[in-house]
Design a protein around this motif. Structure first.
Motif, PDB file in Angstrom:
ATOM      1  N   LEU A 316       1.074  -1.201   0.119  1.00  0.00           N
ATOM      2  CA  LEU A 316       0.058  -0.189  -0.073  1.00  0.00           C
ATOM      3  C   LEU A 316       1.212   1.077  -0.360  1.00  0.00           C
ATOM      4  O   LEU A 316       0.321   2.412  -0.832  1.00  0.00           O
ATOM      5  CB  LEU A 316      -0.601   0.206   1.161  1.00  0.00           C
ATOM      6  N   GLU A 319       2.142   1.873  -3.395  1.00  0.00           N
ATOM      7  CA  GLU A 319       0.985   2.721  -3.932  1.00  0.00           C
ATOM      8  C   GLU A 319       0.602   4.296  -3.725  1.00  0.00           C
ATOM      9  O   GLU A 319      -0.103   4.500  -4.005  1.00  0.00           O
ATOM     10  CB  GLU A 319      -0.228   1.093  -4.086  1.00  0.00           C
ATOM     11  N   LYS A 320       0.908   4.480  -2.598  1.00  0.00           N
ATOM     12  CA  LYS A 320       0.922   5.433  -2.164  1.00  0.00           C
ATOM     13  C   LYS A 320      -0.457   5.853  -1.668  1.00  0.00           C
ATOM     14  O   LYS A 320      -1.364   6.573  -1.329  1.00  0.00           O
ATOM     15  CB  LYS A 320       1.291   6.679  -2.934  1.00  0.00           C
ATOM     16  N   ARG A 321      -1.068   4.994  -0.699  1.00  0.00           N
ATOM     17  CA  ARG A 321      -1.998   4.417  -0.288  1.00  0.00           C
ATOM     18  C   ARG A 321      -2.174   4.218   1.617  1.00  0.00           C
ATOM     19  O   ARG A 321      -1.923   3.381   2.090  1.00  0.00           O
ATOM     20  CB  ARG A 321      -3.078   3.766  -0.664  1.00  0.00           C
ATOM     21  N   ASP A 324      -5.155   3.850   3.695  1.00  0.00           N
ATOM     22  CA  ASP A 324      -4.823   2.678   4.217  1.00  0.00           C
ATOM     23  C   ASP A 324      -4.197   2.143   4.607  1.00  0.00           C
ATOM     24  O   ASP A 324      -4.257   1.013   5.997  1.00  0.00           O
ATOM     25  CB  ASP A 324      -5.621   2.026   2.688  1.00  0.00           C
TER      26      ASP A 324
END
Length: 478
Positions: A316, A319-321, A324
């Protein structure tokens, strides 16, 4: 032939900003000799007169000196930020029917502007040609010629997904030619970033990409270039620099902005300030005493195979999330203590610009492990992003005391010294970083933080800063 290089160095610096000191002098000497041989000249002063008067010959010399090593979809996360966030936001403010104008400054052989065009086509389809215009400029006319031709070797595709290569390129004799839908979005022209006159076609651009170019200039030259870019841009213009270049370009000409874990610059509506000033910082607890400590190896937990939860969190983060990843890590830490999980959560807070939470989490880690280099770095980053350079230096010093053999630690310590004007200790730490890079050979120096540092670019920065501060190649090898 022993050439007198200083007049050539001065001329090139004045006209293009490029610097050739230390080991890079050899490249300059070879380029000058090559052009003299081509022109049938034996006398260096005579060639200096010619290259000073003849703009075409100056361009030929510069073409031999500029580094055109680039590739498609470099730092792809910035392209996602552009198409998913910045372009839609600016279009919402734009006069209806007026396209956004994007400039690739220092475009080299064209991989960057064509990548922007492909990303726009992927995001907006056929509408891309109505929504954006891409200008691209470079001082190297030979590079511009290759960019207009749009034919590339497989080496330029090392980060481009195969699906995009198949969609936007045509194979020809072992190479690949860019297709017309991409080519039609980009217009190339000569551009000297130190030039006093702004080309009419570049007046009022909305977004400027100035990536992986500024590392070739000293601070004074970078500031001149940034002010020139500032004059080119629309009042709400945005500047995107390389991932590793944000702090080096935070010179008070633009405002540094963070969004979704990514950094870019926004044009100041007021007159640019002369230098970035400190801003109030969160009060930090006193660090644990260091005099009684005995260094020990890094924690074993950093070497343990990550659990399924940590593996998901790291994915995550890639993915730069960050929201989350933070939720996942907090859930895990609610039921079990895990050092790496705490470090990753502190990293999440840093990317979200929640510096107080970053500091609290890092101090808790230090309470458990007073030799956590990662926690010290996190505290240094938090202080640096808040403008407290002295506090950042203090934490980077402590990290270097704990791990003097780590190139990442030495690099950030050198940068902290340099921003404060401490040239001698900065030079020493840059040399130490270079010395540590080769034997380690570990991504991010083996640290348990997802720094994703571009080692090649940082090696170049260390070499350049060390040389400009009085270092020599022999000293760097010691």
């Amino acid at each position: 032939m022993n050439l007198l290089l200083q007049p050539f160095k001065t001329l090139i610096k004045q006209r293009s900003g490029l610097m050739f000191d230390g080991i890079s002098e050899e490249n300059l000497e070879k380029a000058v000799q090559r052009r003299m041989d081509r022109l049938g000249l034996q006398d260096a002063p005579r060639y200096l007169q010619q290259v000073s008067r003849d703009g075409g010959e100056f361009d030929e010399l510069v073409s031999l000196l500029t580094i055109n090593e680039t590739y498609f979809y470099r730092e792809a996360e910035q392209l996602r930020l552009l198409t998913e966030t910045l372009i839609p936001r600016l279009l919402a403010r734009q006069e209806e029917g007026k396209p956004l104008r994007i400039l690739s400054a220092g475009c080299s052989t064209g991989e960057e502007p064509y990548s922007i065009a492909m990303a726009a086509l992927e995001a907006f389809g056929e509408q891309a040609s109505k929504l954006i215009r891409i200008e691209a400029g470079d001082i190297d006319n030979q590079a511009l010629k290759r960019a207009r031709e749009g034919v590339y070797s497989p080496f330029s595709f090392r980060c481009l997904p195969d699906a995009l290569r198949e969609r936007y390129f045509t194979p020809i004799d072992g190479r690949f030619r860019i297709d017309d839908p991409v080519r039609s979005l980009v217009r190339f022209q000569p551009l000297n970033l130190l030039g006093e006159v702004i080309p009419d076609a570049l007046q009022g651009v909305d977004i400027v990409f100035f990536r992986n170019v500024s590392i070739y200039f000293d601070t004074a030259t970078r500031e001149v270039i940034l002010r020139n870019l500032h004059r080119m841009m629309d009042e709400q213009g945005l500047l995107i620099v390389g991932v590793a270049e944000s702090m080096a370009n935070d010179l008070g000409v633009f405002e540094l902005v963070e969004e979704g874990g990514m950094f870019y610059f926004s044009k100041l509506t007021q007159t640019p300030r002369p230098a970035p000033g400190p801003v109030p910082t969160v009060e930090l607890a006193a660090p644990p005493p260091r005099a009684r400590m005995v260094p020990r190896p890094p924690l074993e937990t950093a070497e343990v195979e990550p659990s399924e939860v940590l593996a998901d969190a790291q994915r995550l983060l890639q993915e730069k999330r960050y929201d989350d990843a933070g939720a996942l890590l907090r859930g895990m830490l609610a039921t079990q203590l895990h050092l790496k999980g705490r470090l990753l959560l502190a990293w999440v807070y840093l990317q979200q610009r929640d510096f107080a939470a970053t500091q609290r989490q890092a101090m808790r880690i230090l309470d458990e492990d007073e030799w956590s280099v990662e926690a010290m770095l996190l505290l240094g980053f938090a202080a640096r992003f808040q403008g407290d350079r002295e506090e950042a230096l203090r934490w980077f010093r402590q990290a270097a005391y704990a791990r003097p053999d780590n190139w990442v630690v030495q690099y950030y310590l050198a940068e902290a010294h340099r921003t404060l004007g401490n040239q001698t200790p900065a030079r020493r730490s840059y040399r130490a970083a270079l010395k540590c890079m080769i034997p380690q050979g570990l991504r991010d120096g083996g640290l348990a933080l997802p720094l994703n540092l571009p080692e090649k670019e940082i090696r170049f920065l260390c070499e350049q800063h060390s040389e400009r501060m009085g270092g020599t190649p022999n000293e760097q090898k010691q």
